[in-house]
Design a protein around this motif. Structure first.
Motif, short mmCIF file in Angstrom:
data_model
loop_
_atom_site.label_atom_id
_atom_site.label_comp_id
_atom_site.label_asym_id
_atom_site.label_seq_id
_atom_site.Cartn_x
_atom_site.Cartn_y
_atom_site.Cartn_z
N ASP A 1 -5.76 27.20 32.23
CA ASP A 1 -5.53 25.56 32.81
C ASP A 1 -4.08 25.02 32.10
OD1 ASP A 1 -6.23 26.25 34.99
OD2 ASP A 1 -8.52 25.23 34.21
N LYS A 2 -4.46 24.78 30.64
CA LYS A 2 -3.81 24.01 29.46
C LYS A 2 -2.69 24.80 29.59
CE LYS A 2 -5.95 22.58 25.18
NZ LYS A 2 -5.83 22.62 23.96
N ALA A 3 -2.35 26.02 29.52
CA ALA A 3 -1.33 26.61 29.64
C ALA A 3 -0.17 26.09 30.55
CB ALA A 3 -0.88 27.82 29.13
N PHE A 4 -0.87 25.75 31.70
CA PHE A 4 -0.28 26.11 33.09
C PHE A 4 0.16 24.86 33.08
CE2 PHE A 4 -0.64 25.12 37.37
CZ PHE A 4 0.24 25.00 38.32
N ARG A 5 -0.09 23.75 32.35
CA ARG A 5 -0.14 22.22 33.01
C ARG A 5 0.54 21.92 31.44
NH1 ARG A 5 -2.46 19.88 37.49
NH2 ARG A 5 -1.47 17.32 35.61
N CYS A 6 0.93 23.07 30.50
CA CYS A 6 1.60 22.05 29.60
C CYS A 6 3.15 21.31 30.04
CB CYS A 6 1.41 22.96 27.90
SG CYS A 6 2.50 24.38 28.55
N VAL A 7 3.81 22.43 30.62
CA VAL A 7 4.84 21.96 31.37
C VAL A 7 5.11 21.81 32.70
CG1 VAL A 7 7.08 22.07 31.61
CG2 VAL A 7 5.70 23.27 29.38
N TYR A 8 4.76 20.65 33.37
CA TYR A 8 4.84 20.38 34.91
C TYR A 8 5.37 18.91 34.71
CZ TYR A 8 0.51 20.40 38.43
OH TYR A 8 0.43 19.94 39.02
N GLN A 9 5.67 19.45 36.46
CA GLN A 9 7.17 18.38 37.26
C GLN A 9 5.62 17.53 37.67
OE1 GLN A 9 9.12 19.97 39.91
NE2 GLN A 9 10.45 18.22 39.48
N GLU A 10 5.67 15.75 37.66
CA GLU A 10 5.16 15.70 38.53
C GLU A 10 5.35 13.96 38.31
OE1 GLU A 10 1.52 14.97 35.76
OE2 GLU A 10 2.78 14.78 34.16
N GLN A 11 4.96 13.19 39.18
CA GLN A 11 4.98 11.43 39.47
C GLN A 11 4.67 10.34 38.07
OE1 GLN A 11 4.78 10.75 43.60
NE2 GLN A 11 6.75 10.96 43.78
N ASP A 12 4.80 9.48 37.74
CA ASP A 12 4.28 8.75 36.81
C ASP A 12 3.70 7.87 37.77
OD1 ASP A 12 6.21 7.43 37.20
OD2 ASP A 12 7.09 6.81 35.91
N ASP A 13 3.02 6.80 36.65
CA ASP A 13 2.06 5.49 37.23
C ASP A 13 2.83 5.12 38.32
OD1 ASP A 13 0.09 6.43 36.04
OD2 ASP A 13 0.03 5.40 34.92
N VAL A 14 4.46 5.09 38.70
CA VAL A 14 4.94 4.08 39.47
C VAL A 14 5.80 4.74 40.32
CG1 VAL A 14 5.51 1.93 37.49
CG2 VAL A 14 6.74 3.80 37.52
N GLY A 15 5.43 6.77 40.48
CA GLY A 15 5.70 7.08 41.74
C GLY A 15 7.74 7.84 40.98
N LYS A 16 7.75 7.91 39.76
CA LYS A 16 9.31 7.98 39.37
C LYS A 16 9.12 9.79 38.90
CE LYS A 16 11.29 4.31 38.08
NZ LYS A 16 12.42 3.35 37.27
N THR A 17 9.73 10.87 39.34
CA THR A 17 9.68 12.01 39.49
C THR A 17 10.05 13.03 38.09
OG1 THR A 17 9.19 12.71 41.35
CG2 THR A 17 9.93 14.82 40.11
N GLY A 18 9.21 13.29 37.38
CA GLY A 18 10.65 14.14 35.36
C GLY A 18 8.93 15.19 35.61
#
Length: 507
Positions: free
Chosen positions: A323-340
């Motif tokens: 799980d740690k390896a899977f999420r170490c480079v992860y595309q997601e939205q921050d707390d205000v909804g901006k994707t990175g």
């Protein structure tokens, strides 16, 4: 990011009288190891020489009657001789028909963006401030990352990022993809004189931009590739996808005879720039830059004469079950909804574990028997005698002449240089690529190979290790062997600047 320990030795002076014995000891150990390596590598030859000498001496002492008796014996056993010969011919035929077909790298090209897309440090920071999306803490964080990143002032960002405000539209992202892919392919077709209609396999990899129709379909449409072309579009596989694409093309060339495969490796920045203030998601803005490469592979025997390299091995390692390896480079939205794309603080430790797994598989394929014996001996001592022996790190410099380490960042290069016990010249291509072009994702290993060629260092028989890391988490290796003294192709990415390199990268 990296280089934090470099200042630890500043101001420390070692007295010459103490330093000389250490130096002599290291030299002696070096030559002892070289002697051991030579002895083990040529052990079979050294054993065969006296045996052959004995056979020759015995044969020279045979009288004519002994020779005549031997010939008569063979005549009486003609059936046995014919049967053995038939089995030998049959076995040789089966081996030739079923062995893997060699895959040749005919040529490759790297995209060189126009001068107008350069993003020097001062301009980068000025534009970041003018966008109004970053607070003072984020601006200061980006400034520190850039100063320590190892990037120079000649890297490139896409046209949309030069606008104030930035224009990360779908249209602009398509324009970036077209400019990079077509720019690399136009040079490749021009340098090789291969017509697009001759391409039987097309593999395109781009992790973050996956439009409809796909990037591979865009290439098919642009160059009017034939209707039965086997096309593939790889997405979401990170910076190591270039090696995955090579592996897929290799497998396809084992199935489809007498054809060419084209691999296009790129990344798209336009729609994946982060406009928020989460620190772990700001790092890619500072490191990733515009770039791409196109590679022409062939399984035609006639292409061996003009090809640059032969593919020797591809080794792929996937740590996604953790799980740690899977999420170490992860595309997601921050707390205000901006994707990175968020980079974990555990990234280097996870990359180190993936590298260890990868070289455990690769080592037996490429290392000389002398290194394998040393590694096996330390393992036996540790397991059987329960000794607290430090694990033996194989000397990969005995297996490879050149190293193309993915220019993912200064910390990545530093870590591999340390763990693999490489010399500064072995990581020069990676450091200079990071400085000149930045992190161009999956294409960075091709800019590095182009650097080695531009420096005139690639000789016939040299082995090259391309190693890349990517989200998932993956570590992938490709091994190539030079078929001749390789000179740089026309319009290479280093053509007008190679004389200025290497440069000293400021800590």
């Amino acid at each position: 990011m990296a280089g934090g320990g470099e200042g630890a030795t500043v101001g420390v002076r070692i007295h010459p009288a103490r330093r000389l014995p250490d130096f002599l000891q290291s030299v002696n150990l070096k030559y002892v190891k070289l002697g051991y390596h030579y002895l083990i590598s040529h052990l079979i030859t050294l054993c065969l020489v006296p045996i052959m000498a004995i056979i020759i001496i015995e044969a020279s002492q045979m009288n004519p009657d002994d020779v005549r008796q031997l010939w008569l014996h063979l005549q009486y056993n003609l059936v046995t001789v014919i049967t053995c010969s038939a089995f030998l011919v049959f076995g040789s035929t089966v081996y030739i028909m079923t062995r893997p077909r060699p895959v040749y790298l005919v040529d490759y090209s790297c995209y060189r963006p126009p001068e107008s897309l350069k993003a020097p440090y001062e301009r980068f920071m000025k534009h970041s401030r003018l966008t109004g999306d970053f607070d003072e803490s984020s601006l200061e964080f980006q400034r520190k990352i850039l100063e320590r990143s190892g990037l120079g002032d000649e890297t490139y960002v896409p046209e949309a990022m030069h606008s104030i405000p930035p224009n990360p539209s779908m249209q602009a992202a398509r324009a970036e993809a077209e400019e990079v892919m077509y720019g690399a392919l136009d040079k490749l077709f021009a340098n090789t004189s291969v017509k697009p209609k001759e391409i039987g396999v097309l593999v395109v990899n781009c992790s973050l931009f996956n439009p409809t129709p796909s990037l591979s379909a865009m290439i098919v449409n642009k160059y009017k590739l034939r209707g039965n072309v086997k096309s593939f579009n790889l997405g979401g596989m990170g910076c190591s996808a270039g090696v995955i694409a090579i592996d897929l093309a290799k497998d396809m060339l084992q199935v489809h005879r007498n054809t060419y495969a084209v691999v296009v490796s790129t990344e798209n920045i336009t729609q994946n720039w982060y406009f928020g203030n989460k620190k772990s998601m700001l790092i890619p803005n500072c490191l990733f830059r515009v770039g791409g490469a196109a590679v022409l592979l062939s399984n035609k025997s006639k292409d061996r004469r003009r090809a640059k390299y032969k593919l020797v091995h591809v080794v792929r390692t996937h740590k996604g079950a953790d799980d740690k390896a899977f999420r170490c480079v992860y595309q997601e939205q921050d707390d205000v909804g901006k994707t990175g794309v968020s980079l974990s603080k555990d990234l280097m430790a996870i990359a180190g574990g993936a590298l260890k797994t990868n070289i455990t598989t690769l080592g037996p394929l490429v290392l000389p028997i002398s290194e394998q014996l040393l590694f096996f001996a330390t393992l036996v001592i540790k397991k059987l005698f329960k000794k607290n022996v430090k694990p033996y790190i194989p000397d990969f410099k005995l297996a490879f002449d050149h190293f193309c380490i993915h220019a993912g960042g200064r910390a990545v290069i530093d870590e591999l240089e340390k763990n693999l016990q490489l010399l500064p010249e072995h990581v020069e291509a990676s450091r200079m690529t990071l400085h000149r072009f930045g992190n161009t994702s999956s294409s960075s290993i091709w800019y590095e190979l182009a650097y080695i060629e531009a420096k005139g260092r690639m000789r016939s028989g040299n082995r090259v290790w391309q190693i890349a890391f990517g989200s998932g988490f993956k570590c992938n290796s490709a091994v190539w062997q030079a078929l001749r003294n390789v000179r740089p192709s026309r319009n290479g990415p280093w053509e007008d600047c190679i004389d200025r390199y290497p440069v000293e990268v400021v800590s």
